[in-house]
Each structure stands twice: as C-alpha cells, then as structure tokens.
Design an enzyme around this catalytic site. Structure first.
Site, short mmCIF file in Angstrom:
data_model
loop_
_atom_site.label_atom_id
_atom_site.label_comp_id
_atom_site.label_asym_id
_atom_site.label_seq_id
_atom_site.Cartn_x
_atom_site.Cartn_y
_atom_site.Cartn_z
N SER A 69 -1.99 -5.74 4.58
CA SER A 69 -0.56 -5.48 4.42
C SER A 69 0.26 -6.64 4.98
O SER A 69 -0.16 -7.32 5.91
CB SER A 69 -0.17 -4.20 5.14
OG SER A 69 -0.93 -3.11 4.67
N1 SAH Z 1 -4.49 -1.45 7.11
C1 SAH Z 1 -5.23 -2.31 6.24
C2 SAH Z 1 -4.75 -2.16 4.81
C3 SAH Z 1 -5.89 -2.23 3.90
S1 SAH Z 1 -5.55 -1.81 2.22
C4 SAH Z 1 -5.16 -3.75 6.70
O1 SAH Z 1 -4.34 -4.07 7.55
O2 SAH Z 1 -5.96 -4.56 6.22
C5 SAH Z 1 -5.88 -0.10 2.19
C6 SAH Z 1 -7.29 0.33 2.52
O3 SAH Z 1 -7.34 1.73 2.29
C7 SAH Z 1 -8.38 -0.29 1.64
O4 SAH Z 1 -9.34 -0.90 2.45
C8 SAH Z 1 -8.94 0.90 0.87
O5 SAH Z 1 -10.33 0.81 0.62
C9 SAH Z 1 -8.63 2.05 1.80
N2 SAH Z 1 -8.59 3.37 1.18
C10 SAH Z 1 -8.06 3.73 -0.02
N3 SAH Z 1 -8.24 5.05 -0.24
C11 SAH Z 1 -8.92 5.52 0.83
C12 SAH Z 1 -9.45 6.80 1.20
N4 SAH Z 1 -9.31 7.87 0.42
N5 SAH Z 1 -10.10 6.91 2.37
C13 SAH Z 1 -10.26 5.86 3.20
N6 SAH Z 1 -9.80 4.63 2.91
C14 SAH Z 1 -9.15 4.46 1.75
#
Ligand code: SAH
Length: 219
Positions: A69
């Site tokens: 993000s």
């Molecule tokens: N907070 C993270 C953002 C990553 S993007 C950072 O700073 O890097 C969002 C993440 O949510 C991805 O890695 C994706 O695989 C995960 N995600 C999406 N749906 C999900 C679910 N149902 N359960 C767990 N993780 C999930």
C-alpha cells in the site's frame, strides 16, 4: 563496498525524511506513527529493482499480483485505527509484504496477521523478524474467517477490499473495538471505519481508496 552500503543508507534516510514531511503535509498528525514510518526501512519490503521508488507515495508490486500500500494509506489507516487511544491486540487481514504489519507491531502490544498466499507471508515473517519486531503472530488462512483462537480484538485492519464486511470479522471485535476496512469493487471502493459500541456496530464512510480484491480460500 561499505561505502556503498552507507551511501544507500544515507539516501534512504533522506528519502524517508521527505516521505514523512509529505505525510505531514497530507494531514497525518500522529507523531508516534510518523516516527515509526521514519525509522522503518520500507525499501526492504519491495523488490530490489524497485527499492529506489519505495518512498514515493505510490503502491508498488510485491509479486503474486499483490501490492504494498502507498505510504499515505498505511499512515492514514493506522491513524484512524489508533485515534481513540493505544490498542493492545490487533488483527490484520492481508500480511502482504509485511510493511503495515511492521508499522502496527511498533505501535500496539501484539499483532495477529492472516494471509492467503503462503510464500508472501513467509517472506514477510522473515523480514519483520530480522527488523527485531517480534510481537507478531502469523497465520496462513483465508482472512474471511478472522483468527478465532485469539479473538476478540481491540482493532482489526483489513488491507484487501471485500464487497461487504465479513460477518466473522464483526464477531471478533471486542466491545469498544474498531475496524478499518476498504469496501467495494475495483474502481469504486471506500474506506470504512466500524465501531463496536453498546448500541451495535456503527459504520462511518471515510475516503475513496484503491485496494486489491479480498479473495476467498487459500492460494
Ligand atoms: N498490508 C499489505 C498490503 C498487501 S495487499 C502490505 O503492506 O504489503 C493485500 C494482501 O491481502 C495481499 O497479500 C492478499 O493476498 C491478501 N488477501 C486478499 N484476500 C485475503 C483473504 N481473504 N485473507 C487473507 N489475505 C488476503
């Protein structure tokens, strides 16, 4: 070689300082959050090829079709989560590269983080541990179920966007607890803050955001 490393260190210190100044201009006021974002090496969370862009105010790819993000969103969601005071137990859904996890870990007592893509979470876990941030528990699972074993949580932070708030997450909020969650489909998402009050769940619609989709099942 050493000079090189120091050179990189200096550059990232300066660019990190600029990132923090920009966050202040964008309205982030919580000094504890600004301080941890100043000292957390965001460039280590992105691919080496993108390291020079790590402090720009933009989302960047972290592999597996996912993104880290943008710094403003990390700061803003953390500020909104902590607005009513310090939190003890926080559940994070979407570990991703672990940057938001590392920020939260330095601001609350314990973070429980859930991710559905195992190699991403393994990498995040190693990196966050190597930064001496050790108050984190990791679970490879579909975050739509939350993490029942440690519930209830004072805070829940969701970093992928479902079409609606998963009921299991509401059930795992402590009384007085708060959840930050992006809701909606690509192109039309909004950040929502949910509070668990005596009267029930109060939903506040905040700003438009752009997150990767919240997907069900494990990959
Ligand atoms: N907070 C993270 C953002 C990553 S993007 C950072 O700073 O890097 C969002 C993440 O949510 C991805 O890695 C994706 O695989 C995960 N995600 C999406 N749906 C999900 C679910 N149902 N359960 C767990 N993780 C999930």
């Amino acid at each position: 070689m050493l000079q090189n490393i120091q050179g990189i260190g200096m550059t990232s210190m300066r660019t990190r300082e600029r990132m923090v100044e920009r966050l202040e201009q964008q309205g982030i006021k919580n000094h504890k959050i600004l301080d941890v974002m100043r000292t957390t090496p965001r460039h280590l969370f992105v691919d080496e090829a993108l390291a020079s862009r790590a402090y720009e105010d933009t989302a960047l790819p972290i592999g597996y079709n996912q993104t880290i993000s943008q710094p403003y969103i990390v700061a803003k969601m953390t500020e909104l989560l902590l607005e009513a005071g310090p939190l003890s137990k926080v559940l994070e859904i979407g570990t991703g590269c672990g940057y938001q996890t590392a920020i939260l870990g330095q601001l609350v007592d314990h973070v429980y983080t859930v991710e559905r893509i195992q190699p991403l979470q393994k990498k995040a876990k190693n990196l966050v541990w190597s930064l001496q941030i050790k108050n984190i528990s990791y679970l490879y699972s579909d975050g739509g179920w939350g993490w029942v074993d440690h519930a209830p949580y004072d805070g829940i932070m969701v970093t992928a966007a479902p079409p609606e708030i998963p009921e299991m997450l509401l059930r795992q909020m402590a009384p007085g607890g708060v959840m930050l969650i992006p809701i909606g489909r690509a192109g039309g998402q909004e950040l929502q803050r949910v509070r668990h009050t005596e009267a029930g769940f109060e939903v506040e619609v905040l700003e438009p955001v752009s997150f990767v989709p919240f997907l069900s099942g494990k990959q």
